[in-house]
Scaffold this motif. Structure first.
Motif, PDB file in Angstrom:
ATOM      1  N   GLN A 119      31.547  39.193  40.085  1.00 48.99           N
ATOM      2  CA  GLN A 119      30.240  39.519  39.502  1.00 48.99           C
ATOM      3  C   GLN A 119      30.349  40.636  38.471  1.00 48.99           C
ATOM      4  OE1 GLN A 119      26.656  39.667  41.694  1.00 48.99           O
ATOM      5  NE2 GLN A 119      27.394  38.387  43.379  1.00 48.99           N
ATOM      6  N   ILE A 120      31.178  41.616  38.744  1.00 47.63           N
ATOM      7  CA  ILE A 120      31.372  42.696  37.773  1.00 47.63           C
ATOM      8  C   ILE A 120      32.026  42.154  36.506  1.00 47.63           C
ATOM      9  CG2 ILE A 120      32.628  44.848  37.341  1.00 47.63           C
ATOM     10  CD1 ILE A 120      32.235  45.461  40.370  1.00 47.63           C
ATOM     11  N   SER A 121      33.036  41.293  36.687  1.00 47.98           N
ATOM     12  CA  SER A 121      33.742  40.719  35.537  1.00 47.98           C
ATOM     13  C   SER A 121      32.800  39.917  34.644  1.00 47.98           C
ATOM     14  CB  SER A 121      34.877  39.818  36.016  1.00 47.98           C
ATOM     15  OG  SER A 121      35.865  40.550  36.697  1.00 47.98           O
ATOM     16  N   ALA A 122      31.857  39.216  35.271  1.00 49.71           N
ATOM     17  CA  ALA A 122      30.941  38.378  34.498  1.00 49.71           C
ATOM     18  C   ALA A 122      30.056  39.195  33.563  1.00 49.71           C
ATOM     19  CB  ALA A 122      30.072  37.555  35.451  1.00 49.71           C
ATOM     20  N   LEU A 123      29.930  40.495  33.853  1.00 47.87           N
ATOM     21  CA  LEU A 123      29.081  41.365  33.039  1.00 47.87           C
ATOM     22  C   LEU A 123      29.857  42.135  31.978  1.00 47.87           C
ATOM     23  CD1 LEU A 123      26.892  42.817  35.949  1.00 47.87           C
ATOM     24  CD2 LEU A 123      26.259  40.997  34.329  1.00 47.87           C
ATOM     25  N   ILE A 124      31.169  41.915  31.918  1.00 47.76           N
ATOM     26  CA  ILE A 124      32.005  42.681  30.998  1.00 47.76           C
ATOM     27  C   ILE A 124      32.558  41.774  29.910  1.00 47.76           C
ATOM     28  CG2 ILE A 124      34.185  43.965  30.797  1.00 47.76           C
ATOM     29  CD1 ILE A 124      33.661  45.107  33.548  1.00 47.76           C
ATOM     30  N   ILE A 151      30.596  50.413  46.741  1.00 48.63           N
ATOM     31  CA  ILE A 151      30.116  49.038  46.794  1.00 48.63           C
ATOM     32  C   ILE A 151      30.638  48.409  48.074  1.00 48.63           C
ATOM     33  CG2 ILE A 151      30.160  46.780  45.678  1.00 48.63           C
ATOM     34  CD1 ILE A 151      30.671  48.256  43.011  1.00 48.63           C
ATOM     35  N   VAL A 152      29.743  48.057  48.975  1.00 49.17           N
ATOM     36  CA  VAL A 152      30.126  47.415  50.232  1.00 49.17           C
ATOM     37  C   VAL A 152      29.919  45.917  50.054  1.00 49.17           C
ATOM     38  CG1 VAL A 152      29.694  47.252  52.705  1.00 49.17           C
ATOM     39  CG2 VAL A 152      29.489  49.459  51.539  1.00 49.17           C
ATOM     40  N   ALA A 153      31.039  45.208  49.886  1.00 55.95           N
ATOM     41  CA  ALA A 153      30.945  43.780  49.580  1.00 55.95           C
ATOM     42  C   ALA A 153      32.312  43.135  49.737  1.00 55.95           C
ATOM     43  CB  ALA A 153      30.441  43.574  48.147  1.00 55.95           C
ATOM     44  N   ASP A 154      32.304  41.811  49.781  1.00 59.38           N
ATOM     45  CA  ASP A 154      33.535  41.038  49.711  1.00 59.38           C
ATOM     46  C   ASP A 154      34.207  41.321  48.361  1.00 59.38           C
ATOM     47  OD1 ASP A 154      35.259  38.581  50.492  1.00 59.38           O
ATOM     48  OD2 ASP A 154      34.474  38.062  48.500  1.00 59.38           O
ATOM     49  N   ALA A 155      35.501  41.609  48.403  1.00 60.01           N
ATOM     50  CA  ALA A 155      36.204  42.034  47.187  1.00 60.01           C
ATOM     51  C   ALA A 155      36.154  40.978  46.096  1.00 60.01           C
ATOM     52  CB  ALA A 155      37.651  42.389  47.518  1.00 60.01           C
ATOM     53  N   ALA A 156      36.432  39.712  46.454  1.00 60.85           N
ATOM     54  CA  ALA A 156      36.468  38.660  45.443  1.00 60.85           C
ATOM     55  C   ALA A 156      35.106  38.466  44.782  1.00 60.85           C
ATOM     56  CB  ALA A 156      36.946  37.346  46.066  1.00 60.85           C
ATOM     57  N   GLU A 157      34.066  38.424  45.594  1.00 56.64           N
ATOM     58  CA  GLU A 157      32.721  38.217  45.037  1.00 56.64           C
ATOM     59  C   GLU A 157      32.310  39.393  44.155  1.00 56.64           C
ATOM     60  OE1 GLU A 157      28.066  37.699  46.448  1.00 56.64           O
ATOM     61  OE2 GLU A 157      29.679  37.221  47.864  1.00 56.64           O
ATOM     62  N   ALA A 158      32.602  40.614  44.621  1.00 56.93           N
ATOM     63  CA  ALA A 158      32.210  41.797  43.852  1.00 56.93           C
ATOM     64  C   ALA A 158      32.911  41.838  42.502  1.00 56.93           C
ATOM     65  CB  ALA A 158      32.516  43.057  44.649  1.00 56.93           C
ATOM     66  N   ALA A 174      41.232  38.484  46.336  1.00 57.70           N
ATOM     67  CA  ALA A 174      40.556  38.640  45.050  1.00 57.70           C
ATOM     68  C   ALA A 174      41.544  38.686  43.891  1.00 57.70           C
ATOM     69  CB  ALA A 174      39.707  39.915  45.059  1.00 57.70           C
ATOM     70  N   SER A 175      42.772  38.219  44.095  1.00 61.76           N
ATOM     71  CA  SER A 175      43.816  38.408  43.085  1.00 61.76           C
ATOM     72  C   SER A 175      43.478  37.745  41.751  1.00 61.76           C
ATOM     73  CB  SER A 175      45.162  37.889  43.602  1.00 61.76           C
ATOM     74  OG  SER A 175      45.090  36.513  43.923  1.00 61.76           O
ATOM     75  N   VAL A 176      42.903  36.560  41.796  1.00 61.55           N
ATOM     76  CA  VAL A 176      42.598  35.847  40.547  1.00 61.55           C
ATOM     77  C   VAL A 176      41.545  36.599  39.739  1.00 61.55           C
ATOM     78  CG1 VAL A 176      41.669  33.716  39.574  1.00 61.55           C
ATOM     79  CG2 VAL A 176      43.251  33.604  41.513  1.00 61.55           C
TER      80      VAL A 176
END
Length: 530
Positions: A324-329, A314-321, A216-218
């Motif tokens: 999605q969080i970034s898209a809301l900020i 939050i139980v999820a794939d790190a990159a996807e999570a 999830a580095s990017v």
């Protein structure tokens, strides 16, 4: 006749396995029959522990599971240590072993390589251990293994097969087929929105990135820049943000500067980290009283609430999570405050470094900067301990070691061999102590045999120097730490390695340049100076 052992190899190849590590034995020769016509490469280690460490290094760099063939009994007990390291670091290993014949397992009759309960032993260092009793079972067991590797917390898996079953005719099974793992868990919209709201309203956010966040580095970089949040990287998370980035904080979380950074934050977002004692030390328990909010993202639901319970799990794939969080900020406009907090933490740790730690950090930085995308593989040794404290990698997976978690000795050399096999065009350097090297010294022969030009830095303090220091600081007379040290240059000659000796670090750069283009493996012995 196509034996079951041959079918197993065909099924591995069908599912993307390109090589296996191991040592052929009487109980596993049917697996080797299958290598003849499949193109699957085999690397012969000199010890099953070495095979496991090679598979570990290969998995970390390639992103594919490392696969091993081992015999029953001693093969299993020898590889268990390597599996323990991989288990603690969440590395995907597939260990396929033989076991006594059907009807004879656990008989106590004295069969060759017999253990009372081999699977029970392997359960302690694996996501699961499965005994295949019929040929039809193997495909299902392998599908489970790849589901864990691709869709869950990736830990070792052990599958054992009775010797009599390996010799059976498998024609009835048909052709080997590929199976795809299930999708990795995603994040719900409401949970993503709750996390985004906490982060967007934070005045002093901090991101903690562990080994589970490497993919999830990017997205972590984008989120950190939007929040102006320092990114504190655990040892396995180094390089998720390049050491040169102004928000990067590549320091051990157990340090006082890291504790101050965390305790003064109002929201901590922890991604893919156990928040365990080998990274956080006793500071973790001090943080339970901090007044901020903790959000944890982890693919493992149990791990998401271990160590330090979060306000939001939050139980999820790190990159996807994170995406999605970034898209809301939206950009928070925090005026660069994160840069200042990150710089202060880095400077405070640098000020605490002892002369020994400064020397170790200088060594690792010189290795990192000596060639593009250099991979540094560390053992439990003094320069690597310094690296755990404050070394910054330039990309994920370019610095990893055995000095945290399970903490095995002898890891670095075989793991570097595995890493070099996975990335033949990149420079791979291992850093190991004179004591640790003697655990897996024989794997120098493996590197020569397969033409693997790794560079090995041997930090020579004529013994177990770190343990000796601990004894002296505790008022204990040192015992068992001043060990016999062999002539490494003569050993290098015997193993057909190139060798250099340095006293101190003054000529390290020139020495690295000299060995960089060598077609042989190279050993650089650095004699520690007081």
């Amino acid at each position: 006749m196509r034996t079951f052992g041959t079918y197993i190899v065909e099924l591995l190849v069908a599912n993307g396995v390109e090589l296996v590590f191991g040592i052929p034995g009487a109980h596993t020769i049917e697996l080797y029959r299958g290598l003849q016509n499949t193109g699957l490469r085999h690397v012969t280690s000199r010890h099953e522990q070495g095979a496991g460490f090679m598979a570990d290094g290969y998995a970390r760099v390639s992103g594919k599971p490392g696969v091993c063939f081992v015999i029953s009994g001693p093969g299993v007990t020898n590889i268990a240590t390597a599996m323990g390291q991989a288990y603690c670091d969440s590395i995907p290993l597939l260990v396929i072993s033989a076991v006594n014949p059907l009807g004879a397992m656990g008989s106590g009759a004295g069969y060759l390589h017999e253990l009372p309960d081999q699977r029970q032993l392997m359960r302690q260092v694996s996501a699961f251990s499965h005994t295949v009793l019929t040929m039809d079972e193997f495909e299902l067991a392998l599908a489970r293994a790849f589901a864990i590797f691709g869709s869950a917390r990736p830990r070792p898996v052990h599958i054992e097969i009775p010797t009599t079953l390996l010799r059976c005719d498998s024609t009835s099974l048909g052709g080997a087929r590929r199976f795809d793992p299930p999708a990795r868990p995603g994040i719900g919209k409401e949970i993503a929105a709750a996390a985004a709201e906490l982060l967007e309203n934070a005045g002093r956010p901090v991101i903690v990135a562990g080994g589970g966040a490497r993919r999830a580095s990017v997205s972590i970089r984008s989120l950190a820049e939007a929040l102006h949040a320092p990114v504190l990287m655990t040892v396995n998370g180094r390089g998720i943000l390049s050491y040169a980035h102004e928000l990067a904080v590549p320091i051990i979380p157990a340090s006082s500067p890291a504790f101050e950074l965390l305790s003064k934050s109002d929201v901590v977002l922890a991604i893919g980290t156990e928040m365990g004692p080998t990274d956080f030390g006793d500071k973790l328990f001090d943080l339970t009283s901090f007044s901020g909010k903790l959000v944890r993202i982890d693919i493992d639901p149990e791990q998401a609430v271990r160590g330090m319970p979060p306000d939001l799990a939050i139980v999820a794939d790190a990159a996807e999570a994170v995406e999605q969080i970034s898209a809301l900020i939206a950009c928070c406009g925090a005026g660069g405050r994160g840069k200042g907090r990150a710089a202060a933490a880095r400077a405070a740790v640098a000020a605490l470094a002892t002369p020994m730690e400064q020397a170790g950090l200088y060594l690792l930085s010189a290795l990192r900067d000596s060639a593009p995308s250099t991979i540094i593989v560390g053992d439990s040794t003094q320069p690597v301990y310094a690296g755990c404290m404050a070394f910054g990698a330039d990309a994920p997976g370019t610095f990893f070691c055995s000095a945290t978690g399970y903490g095995t000795l002898g890891y670095a050399l075989p793991a570097a061999i595995g890493a070099k096999i996975a990335a033949p065009d990149r420079s791979v350097v291992c850093v190991i102590g004179d004591g640790g090297l003697q655990f897996t010294l024989a794997e120098m022969a493996t590197a020569t045999e397969i033409g693997c030009p790794v560079i090995m830095i041997v930090w020579n303090n004529n013994g177990y120097g770190q343990i000796k220091t601990h004894m002296e600081n505790a008022g204990i007379k040192p015992v068992g730490v001043d060990i016999f040290t062999p002539d490494f240059r003569k050993l290098a000659q015997a193993f057909d390695w190139h060798a250099e000796i340095l006293v101190g670090l003054e000529n390290l750069g020139a020495c690295l340049a000299a060995v960089r283009g060598c077609s042989k493996p190279s050993l650089i012995e650095i004699v520690e100076t007081s």
